[in-house]
Design an enzyme around this catalytic site. Structure first.
Site, short mmCIF file in Angstrom:
data_model
loop_
_atom_site.label_atom_id
_atom_site.label_comp_id
_atom_site.label_asym_id
_atom_site.label_seq_id
_atom_site.Cartn_x
_atom_site.Cartn_y
_atom_site.Cartn_z
N ARG A 92 21.01 -28.82 -24.71
CA ARG A 92 20.08 -28.80 -23.78
C ARG A 92 19.90 -27.46 -23.06
NH1 ARG A 92 20.47 -30.83 -18.87
NH2 ARG A 92 22.54 -31.57 -19.05
N ARG A 126 22.73 -21.87 -3.66
CA ARG A 126 23.54 -21.10 -3.02
C ARG A 126 23.58 -21.02 -1.49
NH1 ARG A 126 21.94 -17.37 -6.71
NH2 ARG A 126 20.72 -15.99 -5.27
N TYR A 147 6.26 -26.00 -5.49
CA TYR A 147 5.34 -27.36 -5.51
C TYR A 147 4.32 -27.24 -6.52
CZ TYR A 147 2.11 -30.58 -2.91
OH TYR A 147 1.63 -31.53 -2.62
N ARG A 200 4.15 -41.78 -12.91
CA ARG A 200 2.85 -41.10 -12.73
C ARG A 200 3.01 -39.59 -12.05
NH1 ARG A 200 0.43 -38.46 -9.42
NH2 ARG A 200 -0.93 -39.73 -8.10
N LYS A 218 8.17 -32.05 -2.64
CA LYS A 218 7.88 -32.52 -1.57
C LYS A 218 8.39 -32.19 -0.28
CE LYS A 218 3.87 -34.36 -3.26
NZ LYS A 218 2.38 -34.43 -2.82
N GLU A 289 6.09 -41.62 -3.54
CA GLU A 289 5.33 -40.66 -4.32
C GLU A 289 5.27 -40.77 -5.82
OE1 GLU A 289 4.06 -37.91 -2.36
OE2 GLU A 289 2.93 -37.55 -4.25
N ASP A 290 4.05 -40.46 -6.67
CA ASP A 290 3.63 -40.81 -7.67
C ASP A 290 4.20 -41.91 -8.67
OD1 ASP A 290 2.54 -38.16 -7.13
OD2 ASP A 290 3.61 -36.96 -8.76
N ASP A 312 2.03 -41.56 -0.27
CA ASP A 312 1.24 -40.15 -0.02
C ASP A 312 0.25 -40.17 -0.98
OD1 ASP A 312 0.89 -37.58 0.71
OD2 ASP A 312 2.11 -36.89 -1.44
N ASP A 313 0.40 -40.76 -2.06
CA ASP A 313 -0.98 -40.53 -3.13
C ASP A 313 -2.21 -41.54 -2.67
OD1 ASP A 313 0.17 -38.74 -5.26
OD2 ASP A 313 1.71 -40.50 -5.07
N ALA A 349 -10.18 -44.38 -10.61
CA ALA A 349 -9.89 -45.43 -9.81
C ALA A 349 -8.73 -45.93 -9.71
CB ALA A 349 -11.12 -46.70 -10.17
N ALA A 352 -4.87 -42.86 -6.15
CA ALA A 352 -5.49 -41.71 -5.17
C ALA A 352 -7.00 -42.14 -5.19
CB ALA A 352 -5.39 -40.42 -5.98
N ASN A 468 -4.27 -32.87 -10.29
CA ASN A 468 -3.23 -31.85 -10.62
C ASN A 468 -2.20 -32.10 -11.97
OD1 ASN A 468 -3.63 -30.75 -7.90
ND2 ASN A 468 -2.38 -32.54 -7.13
N ASN A 513 -5.28 -30.65 -1.02
CA ASN A 513 -4.17 -30.94 -1.48
C ASN A 513 -3.44 -31.98 -0.18
OD1 ASN A 513 -1.06 -31.36 -2.22
ND2 ASN A 513 -1.87 -30.46 -3.96
N1 NAD Z 1 -5.07 -33.25 -4.62
C1 NAD Z 1 -4.17 -34.28 -4.46
O1 NAD Z 1 -3.78 -34.16 -2.90
C2 NAD Z 1 -4.10 -35.35 -5.07
C3 NAD Z 1 -3.30 -36.44 -4.58
C4 NAD Z 1 -2.99 -37.50 -5.24
C5 NAD Z 1 -3.37 -37.59 -6.59
N2 NAD Z 1 -4.04 -36.35 -7.26
C6 NAD Z 1 -4.23 -36.33 -8.59
O2 NAD Z 1 -5.19 -37.45 -8.88
C7 NAD Z 1 -4.75 -37.68 -10.46
C8 NAD Z 1 -5.02 -39.08 -10.39
O3 NAD Z 1 -3.84 -39.94 -9.68
P1 NAD Z 1 -3.89 -41.33 -9.59
O4 NAD Z 1 -2.55 -41.72 -8.84
O5 NAD Z 1 -5.08 -41.90 -9.03
O6 NAD Z 1 -3.66 -41.80 -11.24
P2 NAD Z 1 -3.91 -43.17 -11.91
O7 NAD Z 1 -3.52 -42.91 -13.10
O8 NAD Z 1 -3.56 -44.26 -11.05
O9 NAD Z 1 -5.43 -43.11 -12.15
C9 NAD Z 1 -6.33 -42.33 -12.90
C10 NAD Z 1 -7.76 -42.92 -13.00
O10 NAD Z 1 -8.55 -42.28 -13.57
C11 NAD Z 1 -9.37 -42.94 -14.44
N3 NAD Z 1 -9.83 -42.08 -15.54
C12 NAD Z 1 -9.02 -41.73 -16.76
N4 NAD Z 1 -10.09 -41.20 -17.66
C13 NAD Z 1 -11.09 -41.01 -17.16
C14 NAD Z 1 -12.36 -40.49 -17.45
N5 NAD Z 1 -12.30 -39.96 -18.72
N6 NAD Z 1 -13.35 -40.42 -16.59
C15 NAD Z 1 -13.36 -41.06 -15.32
N7 NAD Z 1 -12.08 -41.72 -14.97
C16 NAD Z 1 -11.22 -41.55 -15.86
C17 NAD Z 1 -8.31 -44.08 -14.83
O11 NAD Z 1 -9.20 -45.09 -15.39
C18 NAD Z 1 -7.86 -44.37 -13.67
O12 NAD Z 1 -8.68 -45.11 -12.77
C19 NAD Z 1 -3.69 -36.93 -10.59
O13 NAD Z 1 -3.79 -35.88 -11.45
C20 NAD Z 1 -3.06 -36.54 -9.48
O14 NAD Z 1 -2.26 -35.58 -9.72
C21 NAD Z 1 -4.50 -35.31 -6.57
O1 LMR Z 2 1.77 -33.40 -5.66
C1 LMR Z 2 0.55 -32.82 -5.36
O2 LMR Z 2 0.24 -31.93 -5.56
C2 LMR Z 2 -0.40 -33.92 -4.82
C3 LMR Z 2 -0.38 -35.16 -5.21
O3 LMR Z 2 0.46 -35.89 -4.51
C4 LMR Z 2 -0.55 -35.59 -6.56
O4 LMR Z 2 0.25 -36.68 -6.99
O5 LMR Z 2 -1.11 -34.75 -7.43
MG MG Z 3 1.50 -37.34 -5.76
#
Ligand code: NAD
Ligand code: LMR
Ligand code: MG
Length: 627
Positions: A92, A126, A147, A200, A218, A289-290, A312-313, A349, A352, A468, A513
């Site tokens: 590894r 450290r 981050y 995720r 985070k 988270e995630d 958070d999301d 959808a 987030a 992201n 963000n």
């Molecule tokens: N900026 C921020 O603070 C912030 C916060 C939370 C999440 N995010 C980002 O948002 C993204 C989604 O997070 P999530 O938890 O909702 O994920 P998720 O997997 O739950 O949802 C993704 C969604 O995108 C849709 N999708 C996939 N392909 C698509 C396409 N071609 N056209 C339109 N929609 C499509 C899916 O059907 C689903 O509804 C991630 O990249 C995450 O990093 C950003």
């Molecule tokens: O982690 C981030 O930068 C924002 C958000 O929580 C995400 O899942 O993308």
């Molecule tokens: Mg997140």
């Protein structure tokens, strides 16, 4: 509950005391432990257990500790669950080393980011005080390293990067043990836990146990931005398996090599974890988270009225998006109250996207009179496109969370749209004020989509490419500004540089963000002593962020603060959260200030109180005393 306890709880107070500064000590055992290393098969006697062992370079075996050794030495839960042979451990390490060499020949960006992360991470191991001094003083430069976006790369390469453990791992193998193993964590007080199940991670999908990096990242912001004491934070990975086939086949993967638990089995693990941490630390706050969206909403509903937790999301992102959307209204020179007139196309959808839609709808409804009719009418401002295209009432097996936002079929038809219409068709027909992406699909806002947005009926359309990490952003600011010109508002989830438009104008790239809210939500909740995190507290946080930017900034396209101001904005957000908790009669006080005292404070005094309670990295005077 008590029957979960077993005689494995063996932490004496002297042992706890020795753990106090565990995270900074990498002291070889030569002077602090009597040991007898014997030849042949005779065992090596050590006079320490738990993290003292892991932090002692003489005795540490990392992932090679067998399960019996882990039990004997109180290590269960302090390491990822897969026991590794020494050969695999070395492999590894070598793969990681070689990969960095290869990348160094390919180009500078990723290896540089990872190399910086490694150096910072070693400092973190450290000397925590110095680490946070460096991070706070250079937050703009190093937040993107510890981050988003580099943390995504760290999670992807975690198997090679893993050296010393940080945080706790609760795995499906630990069922029935969690109530006792939670006492393996050395701190007797924990204020903040960030937990993930790795399903995720950012837009990178299921990374299994490797997702712990996101919880660590985070919490770095909790310390740097919110001044939570680093000895009182706990990153947690709940390993219920992974559905990532590549990881399942990888002998070097550090997590459980099984498919994810589902249904009641999954819930039982999360329930047991929640019971364990809240039994040991009744006042802790747990940030989810995630988690993949199918569990994110269910778990939020399951726990939010019983435990001090939030997602958070779903909730943090919603608040940041609301602040951004209100900023976009103001940037057009319109009053915030015009928000309910905005036409918003949301791509994505998931946890987030739906979180943002629900919060935006509620905010509009409040502005329209805060009644059922207003709530009903507000939903017509949104068009939601997911992987299958436009969501209408005709969608088969529609996700219940998305159902409220499904467009009426006849109404869609009148607009020239139908079930499954593509994003470009939707943008062409709707001519939205805002195009917001939370899809995790890099480049989704293609040239065609951005061209279509040129016909927006808005005087200053907004493009929020919030996914992201960097490669998953729906478009870059260069793409948006070059196609749409400089009269737009642009925000992205990951940091991008401002764009020089070549005409003496700068296209401003905002970072939208959830880092602007979660630290303040956590700190405000902690200091208020509120036993739950209400919708009102979250709304207050969002409104505070929205109001933080001056008129002048907003008009020039700056709708989110620079990250260099994150400690200041976090103070304001925490203050707003406490004030709302007072308003809702939720405060119970914290440490030496009880609910009655807290209620007597005005805004200025609360702000001072928040400031006073934020940890700053300074070396303490150390005095040695024998146990
Ligand atoms: N900026 C921020 O603070 C912030 C916060 C939370 C999440 N995010 C980002 O948002 C993204 C989604 O997070 P999530 O938890 O909702 O994920 P998720 O997997 O739950 O949802 C993704 C969604 O995108 C849709 N999708 C996939 N392909 C698509 C396409 N071609 N056209 C339109 N929609 C499509 C899916 O059907 C689903 O509804 C991630 O990249 C995450 O990093 C950003
Ligand atoms: O982690 C981030 O930068 C924002 C958000 O929580 C995400 O899942 O993308
Ligand atoms: Mg997140």
């Amino acid at each position: 509950m008590t029957n979960f306890f077993s005689n494995k709880i063996r932490l004496s107070s002297s042992l706890l005391k020795r753990f106090q500064r565990h995270a900074t000590s990498a002291t070889p055992s030569l002077f602090i432990t009597r040991s007898y290393t014997n030849e042949g098969n005779r065992p090596t006697i050590v006079h320490k257990r738990s993290l003292d062992i892991l932090h002692d370079p003489w005795f540490n075996k990392g992932t090679s500790f067998t399960m019996t050794e882990r039990d004997r030495l109180d290590l269960r839960g302090l390491l990822p669950p897969n026991v590794m042979s020494t050969e695999l451990q070395i492999e590894r390490f070598m793969i990681d080393l070689k990969r960095l060499e290869v990348q160094a020949r390919d180009g500078p960006s990723d290896p540089n980011a990872l190399a910086k992360w490694r150096i910072l991470n070693r400092l973190h191991d450290r000397n925590e005080t110095m680490y946070y001094k460096v991070l706070i003083a250079n937050i703009e430069e190093y937040a993107p390293v510890v981050y988003t976006p580099t943390v995504g790369l760290v999670c992807q390469n975690y198997s090679g990067l893993f050296r010393r453990p940080r945080g706790m791992y609760f795995s499906a193998e630990d069922r029935g043990e969690m109530m006792s193993m939670v006492y393996n964590w050395p701190a007797d007080q924990v204020d903040m836990i960030v937990v993930t199940d790795g399903s995720r991670i950012l837009g990178l999908g299921d990374l299994g146990v490797q997702g712990i990096g996101i919880a660590i990242g985070k919490l770095d912001l909790y310390v740097a931005a919110a001044g939570i004491n680093p000895q009182r934070v706990l990153p947690v990975m709940i390993d219920v398996g992974t559905n990532n086939e590549k990881l399942l086949k990888d002998p070097l993967y550090l997590g459980l090599q099984q498919h994810r638990l589902e249904g009641d089995e999954y819930l039982a693990v999360i329930d047991e974890f929640m019971q364990a941490v809240f039994t040991r630390w009744p006042l802790v706050i747990v940030q989810f988270e995630d988690f993949q969206s199918k569990w994110a909403f269910k778990l939020l509903q399951r726990y939010r009225n019983t435990y001090r937790m939030f997602n958070d999301d779903v909730q943090g992102t919603a608040g940041v998006a609301i602040a951004g959307l209100l900023g976009a209204v103001r940037a057009q020179g319109r009053p915030m109250i015009d928000f309910p007139k905005m036409k918003i196309v949301v791509a994505g959808a998931g946890s987030a996207g739906i979180g943002v839609l629900n919060a935006a709808r509620k905010t509009m409804a409040r502005m329209l009179g805060n009644n059922e009719v207003a709530f009903e009418s507000a939903k017509s401002q949104f068009w939601v496109v997911d992987a299958k295209g436009l969501i209408t009432e005709e969608r088969e097996n529609i996700d219940p969370e998305a159902l409220p936002f499904a467009r009426n079929v006849r109404e869609a038809d009148r607009q020239g749209l139908r079930e499954g219409a593509s994003l470009v068709e939707v943008v062409k027909q709707v001519k939205p004020d805002v195009l917001l992406g939370l899809s995790a699909v890099g480049g989704l806002f293609s040239k065609e989509v951005l061209e279509a947005l040129k016909d927006s009926t808005s005087t200053r359309p907004a493009v929020f490419a919030m996914s992201n990490p960097t490669n998953n952003a729906e478009c870059t600011p260069e793409e948006a500004f070059s196609i749409l010109g400089d009269n737009i508002i642009f925000a992205s989830g990951s940091p991008f540089k401002d764009v020089d438009l070549g005409n003496g104008h700068i296209g401003h790239c905002n970072q939208g963000n959830n880092m602007y809210l979660f630290p303040g939500i956590g700190l405000g909740t902690l200091l208020s002593g509120s036993r739950s995190i209400s919708d009102g507290m979250l709304q207050a946080a969002a409104e505070c962020l929205a109001a933080y930017m001056s008129e002048e900034e907003v008009v020039s396209g700056i709708i989110f603060p620079s990250i260099s101001r994150i400690r200041d904005i976090t103070k304001e957000v925490a203050t707003a959260v406490i004030m709302e908790a007072i308003e809702e009669d939720l405060v119970e006080g914290y440490r030496n200030i009880d609910a009655r005292d807290l209620r007597k404070l005005n805004k200025e005094e609360i702000l001072k109180h928040v400031n006073k309670n934020m940890w700053t990295p300074e070396y303490p005077n150390l005095v040695y005393k024998d146990d």
